[in-house]
Design an enzyme around this catalytic site. Structure first.
Site, PDB file in Angstrom:
ATOM      1  N   ASN A 161     140.829  94.062  11.579  1.00 33.62           N
ATOM      2  CA  ASN A 161     140.641  92.811  10.842  1.00 33.62           C
ATOM      3  C   ASN A 161     139.811  92.994   9.569  1.00 33.62           C
ATOM      4  O   ASN A 161     139.980  92.261   8.608  1.00 33.62           O
ATOM      5  CB  ASN A 161     139.995  91.754  11.741  1.00 33.62           C
ATOM      6  CG  ASN A 161     138.846  92.291  12.558  1.00 33.62           C
ATOM      7  OD1 ASN A 161     138.981  93.306  13.241  1.00 33.62           O
ATOM      8  ND2 ASN A 161     137.709  91.642  12.485  1.00 33.62           N
ATOM      9  N   GLN A 189     145.943  91.050  14.425  1.00 36.73           N
ATOM     10  CA  GLN A 189     146.207  91.249  12.990  1.00 36.73           C
ATOM     11  C   GLN A 189     147.584  91.864  12.743  1.00 36.73           C
ATOM     12  O   GLN A 189     147.983  92.046  11.601  1.00 36.73           O
ATOM     13  CB  GLN A 189     145.105  92.112  12.350  1.00 36.73           C
ATOM     14  CG  GLN A 189     143.710  91.489  12.416  1.00 36.73           C
ATOM     15  CD  GLN A 189     143.562  90.228  11.560  1.00 36.73           C
ATOM     16  OE1 GLN A 189     144.392  89.941  10.685  1.00 36.73           O
ATOM     17  NE2 GLN A 189     142.519  89.452  11.828  1.00 36.73           N
ATOM     18  N   SER A 209     146.878  85.622  18.387  1.00 37.73           N
ATOM     19  CA  SER A 209     146.234  84.363  18.008  1.00 37.73           C
ATOM     20  C   SER A 209     147.080  83.674  16.944  1.00 37.73           C
ATOM     21  O   SER A 209     147.392  84.288  15.915  1.00 37.73           O
ATOM     22  CB  SER A 209     144.851  84.677  17.427  1.00 37.73           C
ATOM     23  OG  SER A 209     143.921  83.734  17.858  1.00 37.73           O
ATOM     24  N   CYS A 336     126.984  88.717   7.203  1.00 37.62           N
ATOM     25  CA  CYS A 336     126.086  88.724   6.056  1.00 37.62           C
ATOM     26  C   CYS A 336     125.339  87.411   5.973  1.00 37.62           C
ATOM     27  O   CYS A 336     125.938  86.357   6.015  1.00 37.62           O
ATOM     28  CB  CYS A 336     126.933  88.914   4.804  1.00 37.62           C
ATOM     29  SG  CYS A 336     126.047  88.733   3.288  1.00 37.62           S
TER      30      CYS A 336
HETATM   31  N1  PLP Z   1     140.853  90.319  17.530  1.00 32.50           N
HETATM   32  C1  PLP Z   1     140.945  90.447  16.214  1.00 32.50           C
HETATM   33  C2  PLP Z   1     141.394  91.755  15.622  1.00 32.50           C
HETATM   34  C3  PLP Z   1     140.609  89.384  15.376  1.00 32.50           C
HETATM   35  O1  PLP Z   1     140.717  89.527  14.042  1.00 32.50           O
HETATM   36  C4  PLP Z   1     140.186  88.182  15.953  1.00 32.50           C
HETATM   37  C5  PLP Z   1     139.756  87.062  15.091  1.00 32.50           C
HETATM   38  O2  PLP Z   1     139.082  87.272  14.100  1.00 32.50           O
HETATM   39  C6  PLP Z   1     140.117  88.083  17.353  1.00 32.50           C
HETATM   40  C7  PLP Z   1     140.462  89.172  18.102  1.00 32.50           C
HETATM   41  C8  PLP Z   1     139.701  86.813  18.038  1.00 32.50           C
HETATM   42  O3  PLP Z   1     140.643  85.818  17.809  1.00 32.50           O
HETATM   43  P1  PLP Z   1     140.357  84.282  18.146  1.00 32.50           P
HETATM   44  O4  PLP Z   1     139.004  83.969  17.615  1.00 32.50           O
HETATM   45  O5  PLP Z   1     141.431  83.550  17.470  1.00 32.50           O
HETATM   46  O6  PLP Z   1     140.375  84.116  19.618  1.00 32.50           O
END
Ligand code: PLP
Length: 660
Positions: A161, A189, A209, A336
């Site tokens: 991410n 992602q 997600s 940050c």
């Molecule tokens: N895994 C990754 C790689 C993510 O980017 C995110 C969200 O930023 C999550 C898991 C968690 O997703 P959610 O907050 O939609 O449950």
């Protein structure tokens, strides 16, 4: 007012219009409960089945299960719980199971946190092991091969991410070929960005997600391989064939279904080649705007929609602020806060030096972005570069900023003060904090100043007076404290009369004993925010609490009305000069005077002489302008207000543009 360009697609995405329509339908006419056996329920069930069927085709789930849930964090919990329950059962049955819970060092925090939580709750006492990544952010497959025989569960991600780095899932699968470990791949992602055919892999669990791909927040999916062990996280009415109870989020499912259909039809989202072209254009503008920029992940291993970069000499906060001023929404690659950037553990795991992992910026766009938006983003990036350059913050800055007087710099609630004398180009610093040293050096360097003295208010003895051009900085010992008085003084003078003291740097000193040294309106500049957010005076302190607290807040609509009835209002932008330069004017595009908060203590002198001048402060979020207005009100300036919520809220109120 320029429209917002949203380049933070890895955090979340705008909901696709077709998805909004589908959600509205599911909440309106199609409001049925898919568990009901009457017509309304059957229609809802048909809608849900259709969305699921589309997802199954797109992800290639074969015989596997595909469960709708609330999002990836829930999917990760369910996968981890399922795997750990199976490990516990195998152990209880006397089968050999590995002792390691292996997760990629760059996983989203949801993964190690879920592993630690369920490992503890189930009393398994397995060892969590962070699988290293190489300098390009990809998993160390040699290390994985060595760990594979002892691994009980392996968790890796499809794409990162923060950096967009794409994992070598085939390589990971091969490294695990002979291992009995269960395997979860966080596909958040990767959804819609990577071709997935899950049935052809040995992946056991894959969470998704919706809000990372143009569906709303609160809807997600979990893939579970046909013969992978499963334990429900939520028990109840038996929805989702008993795998995940609770009445389904039908608006979310309908919206996600609409996005998945759009993906399948292939007309809405741009191809990887087009997106790579967009990335090249953004990168070229970034290189032109920000000399020395380094990209923290090689483009050939990353999603074309993610750029992660650091710029020597610029903190993440400065870059975020300048982009935000230009209405380009990006995020820091790390957690940050305003004063302190915690280094990104993802970039640290890649072995990047601290300056890069603590100052990184992530720019991520969606696959629906159009070419005109990229052009606009490039133009604004170049405007940000010019703004930083004009403020002397880039190494190739040509025009040293003219600064004169007192500057406040703060770190973690403590203040350092700089005294700059523009005529002589001489400077002194009081209570310099190590964390601010680079910033102080840059300010002095860009303005061509020579540092005459670095003074401390915790010094046990007073130093000799320091002369900076026509200014005198006079140290004094008062009741076990060292303070510094500043004022203009003739060449031979070594002390200042109380009325001549314009500023007093008082460190932690109590104010009462200063009465003989300062004028009633001399500005007292303390060492910490606990004493005063900015500066105060003996008169202000004596009066504090006597007058009723007026409402100093104006919302965007209130400001519009206020400006119409008070045409002589001075709008004051208290953001830094580079933010001011990068923005398209103040609220409603109106012109504004730029007095960065750090320069307020200097400017207050002028306003003290003109107390009837109405002032309205504004900044990005309303935090800095609130400090300015409270400081001025305390000093007795009753004609000042601020824009609560800052430019972020003003942008949401079109009424302002009409009033301007
Ligand atoms: N895994 C990754 C790689 C993510 O980017 C995110 C969200 O930023 C999550 C898991 C968690 O997703 P959610 O907050 O939609 O449950």
């Amino acid at each position: 007012m320029s429209t917002e360009i949203y380049l933070d697609g890895n955090a979340t995405t705008a909901v696709l219009p077709a998805a909004i329509d589908a959600a509205l339908h599911a909440m309106g006419e199609g409001f049925g409960n898919p568990s009901s056996s009457h017509g309304a329920g059957l229609k809802a069930k048909a809608l849900m089945d259709d969305a699921r069927a589309c997802a199954r085709r797109l992800l290639g789930v074969g015989e596997g299960r595909l469960i709708f849930n609330s999002g990836a964090t829930e999917g990760i919990q369910t996968a981890v719980l399922s795997a750990l329950c199976a490990i516990r059962a195998r152990r209880a049955a006397g089968q050999r199971v590995g002792s390691l819970l292996v997760y990629g060092a760059t996983e989203h925090k949801a993964v190690p946190e879920a592993l630690a939580h369920w490992n503890h709750l189930l009393g398994l006492d397995l060892l969590l092991y962070a699988l290293p990544v190489d300098a390009s952010g990809r998993h160390d497959l040699d290390a994985l091969r060595a760990l594979a025989p002892e691994a009980a569960l392996v968790c890796t991600m499809a794409a990162n991410n923060e950096t967009g780095v794409i994992s070598d899932l085939d390589g990971i699968g091969a490294a695990l070929a002979d291992s009995s470990a269960l395997w979860m791949v966080d596909c958040v992602q990767g959804l819609g960005k990577l071709a997935l055919n899950l049935q052809a892999t040995r992946i056991d669990y894959a969470p998704f997600s919706g809000h990372k791909l143009f569906a709303p927040k609160g809807i997600g999916m979990l893939y579970v391989r046909a013969d992978a062990p499963f334990t429900p996280l939520i028990m109840g009415g038996g929805q989702e064939t008993g795998l995940r109870s609770g009445t389904e989020n039908m608006a979310g499912i309908a919206a996600l279904g609409a996005v998945l259909h759009a993906l399948e039809e292939g007309k809405t989202f741009r191809s990887n080649a087009e997106l790579s072209g967009f990335r090249e254009r953004l990168a070229a503008s970034l290189r032109r705007a920000l000399p020395g920029i380094v990209f923290n992940a090689a483009f050939e291993h990353a999603l074309p929609t993610t750029l992660n970069f650091s710029v020597p000499g610029l903190a993440a906060r400065e870059l975020l602020d300048v982009f935000d001023a230009a209405a380009v929404r990006v995020s820091s690659g790390s957690a940050c806060s305003a004063a302190k950037a915690a280094p990104s553990y993802v970039l640290q795991a890649m072995g990047l030096p601290d300056w890069r992992s603590s100052s990184a910026i992530r720019m991520s766009f969606g696959a629906t972005t159009d070419s005109a938006t990229i052009d606009d983003a490039c133009a604004r990036i170049e405007r940000c570069g010019a703004a930083l350059r004009s403020a002397g913050l880039l190494p190739d800055a040509k025009i040293p900023p003219a600064a004169d007087g007192v500057v406040q710099l703060s770190y973690a609630g403590c203040h350092s003060w700089l005294v700059l004398d523009a005529d002589s180009r001489e400077a002194a610093v009081i209570d310099a904090q190590p964390e601010l040293q680079a910033r102080i050096d840059a300010l002095l360097h860009s303005g061509g100043y020579t540092l005459r003295a670095s003074l401390r208010t915790d010094a046990a003895v007073a130093a000799a007076p320091v002369r900076l051009g026509a200014r005198l900085l006079q140290p004094c010992r008062v009741a076990d404290a060292t303070i510094y008085l500043l004022g203009r003084a003739a060449a031979a003078q070594t002390t200042l009369a109380p009325a001549a003291v314009r500023h007093a740097f008082t460190g932690q000193a109590a104010l009462a004993p200063l009465a003989d040294l300062l004028g009633a309106d001399s500005l007292i500049c303390p060492a910490s925010e606990a004493q005063s957010a900015f500066c105060t005076s003996l008169r202000a302190e004596a009066r504090a609490g006597q007058s009723a607290a007026d409402d100093v807040n104006l919302d965007a609509a209130g400001l519009a009305a206020f400006l119409q009835t008070n045409p002589n209002v001075l709008l004051v932008d208290v953001r830094e000069a580079y933010e001011h330069a990068a923005s398209a004017g103040g609220p409603g595009g109106r012109a504004a005077l730029n007095i960065p908060l750090s320069r307020l203590a200097q400017q207050i002198e002028t306003w003290q002489h003109n107390p009837s001048q109405p002032l309205v402060f504004f900044c990005r979020s309303g935090n800095r302008s609130a400090k300015a207005v409270h400081c001025l009100r305390r000093l007795g300036h009753s004609q000042c207000w601020h824009l609560a919520g800052g430019m972020a809220m003003a942008a949401a109120a079109p009424i302002l543009a009409l009033a301007a």
